[in-house]
Design a protein around this motif. Structure first.
Motif, short mmCIF file in Angstrom:
data_model
loop_
_atom_site.label_atom_id
_atom_site.label_comp_id
_atom_site.label_asym_id
_atom_site.label_seq_id
_atom_site.Cartn_x
_atom_site.Cartn_y
_atom_site.Cartn_z
N LYS A 140 0.83 -1.21 0.00
CA LYS A 140 0.00 0.00 0.00
C LYS A 140 0.87 1.26 0.00
N TYR A 165 -6.45 -3.23 3.92
CA TYR A 165 -5.44 -2.40 3.25
C TYR A 165 -5.96 -1.75 1.98
N PHE A 166 -6.87 -2.43 1.31
CA PHE A 166 -7.42 -1.94 0.04
C PHE A 166 -8.94 -2.05 0.11
N ASN A 188 -5.46 1.33 -4.90
CA ASN A 188 -4.90 2.11 -3.80
C ASN A 188 -5.56 3.49 -3.80
N ASN A 190 -5.40 5.98 -1.56
CA ASN A 190 -4.77 6.78 -0.48
C ASN A 190 -5.55 8.02 -0.16
#
Length: 190
Positions: A140, A165-166, A188, A190
């Protein structure tokens, strides 16, 4: 040649089933499905975790722009040697005999700032939880915004874990693999 590759794969599975994760190499159908969401024209860097005998690697190399960097992380020394011999003439290809947990160190070493795609053949269902956590956390962190982590699993047991995480995961099934597999295309955000 294919029979020799399959025998090598079976022997490595028998010796180290937790790190090899499958008794046979992935099918070309699974390899094609793993490549579906990669924009090869735009990709500057693609990392592959656990390439084994190089089924996905072959597809990555066939489709990439010659300037695209491909970095392979293969923990199994026998497979790593096979890959180095098989792809010895490829440019912009780094084959690393180490755990994917150390991906960030190699990116620094090779002065790579961001990664567009991580393609993974790692068996998260059989890896120790701490190792899986570390790999996904690092993955990540190295992926650029909207970069993709593309992996396959034989069961859906680890989908919830990967979602830590995703958050966005597109799930597809490939029946023409032995055994059939799920492809997880993780973005991803973010």
């Amino acid at each position: 040649m294919r029979e020799k590759k399959e025998i090598s794969f079976i022997l490595q599975y028998i010796k180290k089933p937790r790190t090899v994760g499958a008794i046979l190499p992935s099918s070309r159908y699974l390899a094609n499905k793993m490549m579906e969401n990669i924009d090869f024209k735009q990709a500057k860097c693609i990392i592959e975790y656990g390439p084994g005998t190089g089924v996905f690697t072959e597809k990555l190399l066939q489709n990439r722009d010659k300037s695209t960097i491909i970095m392979l992380f293969e923990y199994n020394q026998k497979f790593c040697s096979l890959l180095k011999d098989k792809f010895k003439h490829e440019e912009n290809l780094f084959i690393i005999n180490d755990s994917s947990e150390n991906v960030d160190k190699y990116l620094i070493k090779h002065q790579i700032e961001s990664v567009d795609y991580v393609v993974s053949g790692l068996p998260f269902a059989s890896l120790p939880q701490q190792v899986s956590d570390e790999i996904l956390k690092k993955t990540k962190s190295i992926l650029k915004k909207d970069g993709k982590f593309i992996t396959f699993q034989y069961t859906l047991l680890k989908v919830g874990f990967i979602k830590k995480y995703f958050r966005y995961i597109d799930l597809k099934r490939e029946f023409r693999n032995m055994p059939p597999a799920y492809v997880l295309n993780c973005i991803n955000c973010n």
